[in-house]
Design a protein around this motif. Sequence first.
Motif: not given
Length: 436
Positions: A1-10
């Motif tokens: 979940m947090s990986l998706v969020l980081i990817l999205f923010l990047t």
Amino acid sequence: MSLVLILFLTCALCYFIRAKWQIYAVGRRIPGPWALPLVGNVQMLDKLKPECKHWETHRRALSPAFHPHILSGFTPAIARYGDELVRKLRATAGMPIEVRECLFACTLDAIIETSMGKQLNSLTDPHNRYTHAFHKTSELLFKRMINPLLGLDFIFRRTKMCRELYASLAVINELMISVIDARVEALQLQAEFGLDLSPATSENGIRKQRRTLLDTLLTAEIDGQKLTRAEICDEVNTFVFAGVDTTTAAMCFVLYSLGKYPAEQQKLIAEIEEYSLRYADLTVDALNRLEYLDLFIKEVLRYYTVVPLTGRQTTTDTVIGGRRYCADITLWINLYGLAHDEKYFESPELFRPMRFVNTQNERLPAYVYIPFSGGPHICIGRKYALLIMKILTVQILRNFEVQLSNPNEVLVLQAQMVLKSLQGFNLIFTPRTMEG
Ligand code: HEM
């Protein structure tokens, strides 16, 4: 979940940087004080792409609202709020006070009453929900402006800040709509039965019906069409938001300068006494006689450039100072830098109101002294702001001696929406007795 969020923010960040890079690169080349939220400022101005036709017609419709004739009718109302401010400062009984809050409330009250005919009473009722909404809106807009991520609508809309902003705007809109509707009704009654329900003022014992800025908007026509309620709300919002923070900041710097330069204060007092204005009503004519006050305010607005930067969008390739700028970029105009450039102002770091006597004779090059900006977008409310500032300054001077609460304190300035002092404006108001 947090990986998706980081990817999205990047991805969002890359998208943002790519979209803004060219404008940001130009913004960075502007010399002068580093306006911290430069990325934010650039991003906000980028949103305000000029919709020239819309702006031009609306500016034309709005201009009569700021005619000197109409402004002169505002003096009694502004002076009434000035009296309220004096009462508030008197209650401090010579103890130090951070004066910005009071000045914000006073300016807001004066601008809302003179522009819309509504008495907000923020000064006497600081918990007033409208006052709170105006405060909150300014604060949240600034927070959004300095945060590039929040510039993206699809992120901003999902934040708590967005919900708070819309809640504050809803309160302001409710106020605007109720005032506009009441005024429309009053104007209809006036047209049908000859009843004049304009806010009344009294000058030399003669009751005068006062025309507000809102009245001008309600009767204005663009291409034969009256403005819609939404358009009127927009215009009133624009000048309330453009006017309150700027005039408050300017007044803060006026009072600070009075405290910092006691000799200047003495000259201003002498002028008020010379024209026997200790108790007299403050009319536009009386204020116009106060030449030193005019020079003093000019110097305050130079020394503390309230709006330190402004931007312009190039619509075609443009050559300035021998350098070519392509179309569709934002150029920064460093108002603060200009006002402190020794090429134009001798010893710019010195506070010297008299410099404007010399420059009047020698004439500064055009667009050097532009605290209200210049060209077609010049501040529409500049005379209004000067009127408010002059009335409040005279009222405070004839009632108090102004001192800094800590004469050794050095102001730390920061360019936010307007120029601010990070430690606020801590002053002492000691009741004064005057002759005349
Ligand atoms: C000392 C107080 C004030 C200062 C220093 C100030 C300064 C400015 C500056 C620098 C601009 C930018 C124009 C540009 O980008 O070129 C501006 C725009 C504007 N100001 Fe003021 N202002 C003050 C008070 C007011 C007041 C009291 C009002 C109205 C109640 C007002 C209404 C506006 C509006 C509507 C604009 C947008 C003008 C346009 O683009 O057509 N301002 N002001």
